[in-house]
Design an enzyme around this catalytic site. Structure first.
Site, short mmCIF file in Angstrom:
data_model
loop_
_atom_site.label_atom_id
_atom_site.label_comp_id
_atom_site.label_asym_id
_atom_site.label_seq_id
_atom_site.Cartn_x
_atom_site.Cartn_y
_atom_site.Cartn_z
N GLY A 106 0.77 -1.38 -0.09
CA GLY A 106 -0.36 0.07 -0.40
C GLY A 106 0.79 1.60 -0.04
N LYS B 155 -9.29 2.40 14.41
CA LYS B 155 -8.12 2.49 15.09
C LYS B 155 -8.64 2.91 16.22
CE LYS B 155 -6.25 3.04 11.42
NZ LYS B 155 -5.60 1.63 10.63
N SER C 175 -4.58 6.66 13.72
CA SER C 175 -4.64 8.52 12.90
C SER C 175 -5.20 9.11 13.66
CB SER C 175 -6.10 7.38 12.79
OG SER C 175 -6.20 9.20 11.47
N TYR D 162 -14.56 3.50 10.87
CA TYR D 162 -13.14 3.40 10.40
C TYR D 162 -12.23 3.82 11.45
CZ TYR D 162 -8.74 5.28 9.29
OH TYR D 162 -7.43 5.92 8.74
C1 UD1 Z 1 -9.15 11.90 6.06
C2 UD1 Z 1 -10.47 10.97 6.93
C3 UD1 Z 1 -9.51 10.31 8.03
C4 UD1 Z 1 -8.53 9.70 7.28
C5 UD1 Z 1 -7.54 10.01 6.64
C6 UD1 Z 1 -6.68 9.42 5.68
C7 UD1 Z 1 -12.48 11.92 6.75
C8 UD1 Z 1 -13.57 12.80 7.24
N1 UD1 Z 1 -11.32 12.10 7.55
O1 UD1 Z 1 -8.83 12.28 6.63
O2 UD1 Z 1 -9.84 9.99 8.99
O3 UD1 Z 1 -7.49 9.08 8.80
O4 UD1 Z 1 -8.40 10.51 5.72
O5 UD1 Z 1 -5.47 9.83 5.36
O6 UD1 Z 1 -12.38 11.42 5.53
N2 UD1 Z 1 -11.12 17.87 0.48
C9 UD1 Z 1 -11.29 19.37 -0.80
N3 UD1 Z 1 -11.62 18.65 -1.03
C10 UD1 Z 1 -11.53 17.39 -1.81
C11 UD1 Z 1 -10.88 16.68 -0.74
C12 UD1 Z 1 -10.53 16.85 0.76
O7 UD1 Z 1 -11.52 19.70 0.37
O8 UD1 Z 1 -11.94 17.04 -2.49
C13 UD1 Z 1 -10.17 18.70 2.02
C14 UD1 Z 1 -11.34 18.54 3.06
O9 UD1 Z 1 -12.37 19.00 3.69
C15 UD1 Z 1 -9.57 18.38 4.56
C16 UD1 Z 1 -8.27 18.57 3.50
O10 UD1 Z 1 -8.95 18.88 2.30
O11 UD1 Z 1 -10.05 19.56 4.95
C17 UD1 Z 1 -8.47 17.17 3.53
O12 UD1 Z 1 -8.78 15.99 3.54
P1 UD1 Z 1 -8.67 14.60 2.75
O13 UD1 Z 1 -7.43 14.12 2.41
O14 UD1 Z 1 -9.61 13.60 2.50
O15 UD1 Z 1 -7.91 14.54 4.61
P2 UD1 Z 1 -8.74 13.76 6.36
O16 UD1 Z 1 -10.15 13.67 6.03
O17 UD1 Z 1 -8.24 15.16 7.17
#
Ligand code: UD1
Length: 339
Positions: free
Chosen positions: A10, A154, A125, A150
């Protein structure tokens, strides 16, 4: 010294295999290829010149786990990545997550309690903190009620390991609570390979720039932060991989203060979604297409690590920057898209 890396093909697993090999460890990977590809082995070989031993099976097959440990009783440690990690899917298929992430952990730990000495590193996490009351987040911060199955796996995983360490004399463990892992290997031989539409920010950005996605939706611009977008602690996957090697060495060298320890693995610096986009644009020279969209359910406003414990006690510190991460993620995306 032989190390078992479950889920070693992974994203984080493969980078950790490389760092282990580069430190002279022999690596055995167990992976069921449910969210990875055998091709990753070639990527690892291209970097290190060493092919890890690979066993393809699902850790839910208890008898295979037992047989594995019987034939590899000489391993000096296990780094356990194998797990499902899609937050949304965990809400719609909770039992899949409890079975994949909890049953397998129990089977592995059970076999490890039979070894003479057992050193265990667990992928945890920062999701266990939820929206923390204080920033930056210390390891002593409260573990909040999980937002998803999920996240719950953890939390429960950590509890299972802690309880087992109390009674198994041979077992010691470290849980690493990752903040947001991003980036790829600087050689572009390994990186993230999301299945389908990426849920995480950075692969969505690189896929948008590569033309696979029309535009990025920035989830929420009315948060109580400087630019209105959420703040996270983006940790380069190579730094994160190195943290696993340092943690394993800590166990092997019997330097732990406790049979079960927890460390935050982040940079200590929070970046907003707009700052991530800007970093990407700066290193790639590409203008990213994006729009503001409603907030995503379950997102916390702000999360970044207090790294004093990992810096001072574990003896690990992030060295790479957000720009390094965006640069390597983009190189990797271009390579896999033949750009
Ligand atoms: C996510 C998971 C978290 C997990 C981690 C693993 C959720 C709510 N949380 O964290 O539990 O441990 O991934 O990698 O899914 N964003 C956008 N547009 C997008 C995608 C993301 O604006 O298309 C923003 C999100 O709102 C956030 C930030 O980017 O503020 C990071 O998002 P992401 O990469 O999904 O990580 P987490 O949400 O922090």
């Amino acid at each position: 010294m032989k190390v078992l890396v479950t889920g070693g093909l992974g994203f984080i697993g493969s980078h950790t295999v490389v760092e282990l090999q580069q430190k002279g460890f022999e690596v055995v990977i167990i992976d069921d290829l449910s969210n990875s590809s055998k091709e990753v082995l070639n990527g690892i070989f291209a970097i290190t010149g060493k092919m890890p031993i690979f066993e393809e099976f699902d850790l839910k097959e208890k008898s295979k786990v037992e047989a594995f440990f019987q034939s590899h009783s000489d391993i000096c440690g296990v780094i356990h990545f194998a797990a499902s990690k899609a937050v949304g899917e965990s809400v719609s298929e909770p039992l899949k997550y409890y079975e994949n992430n909890i049953n397998t952990l129990v089977y592995v730990l059970k076999e490890m309690t039979k070894l003479e000495t057992a050193n265990f590193i667990f992928s945890s996490s920062c999701t266990v903190y939820g929206q923390a009351d204080e920033l930056p987040i210390m390891e002593s911060a409260a573990v909040k009620l999980a937002e998803s199955p999920y996240g719950n796996t953890k939390q429960i995983g950590e509890e299972i390991i802690k309880d087992t360490c109390k009674v198994a004399d041979n077992l010691q463990a470290i849980a690493l609570r990752y903040f947001n892992p991003v980036g790829a290997h600087p050689t572009a031989n390994i990186g993230e390979l999301p299945l389908g539409v990426p849920q995480n920010l950075v692969p969505f950005i690189t896929q948008t720039a590569a033309g696979l996605r029309k535009e990025l939706s920035v989830f929420g611009n009315d948060y109580p932060t400087e630019d209105g977008t959420c703040i996270r602690d983006y940790i380069h996957v190579v730094d994160l991989a190195k943290a696993h090697v340092v943690a394993l060495e800590r166990l092997i060298e019997e330097k732990s203060n406790d049979k079960y320890e927890v460390f935050n693995i982040g940079t200590g610096k929070g970046s907003s979604v707009l700052e991530v986009i800007k970093a990407f644009e700066d290193v790639s020279g590409e203008a990213l297409k994006y729009k503001f969209a409603p907030r995503r359910e379950g997102d916390v406003v702000e999360a970044f690590a207090n790294t004093s414990k990992s810096n001072n006690v574990l003896g690990w510190k992030a060295e790479l920057t957000l720009k390094d991460a965006m640069d390597t993620a983009w190189k990797w995306e271009k390579k896999i898209r033949n750009m």
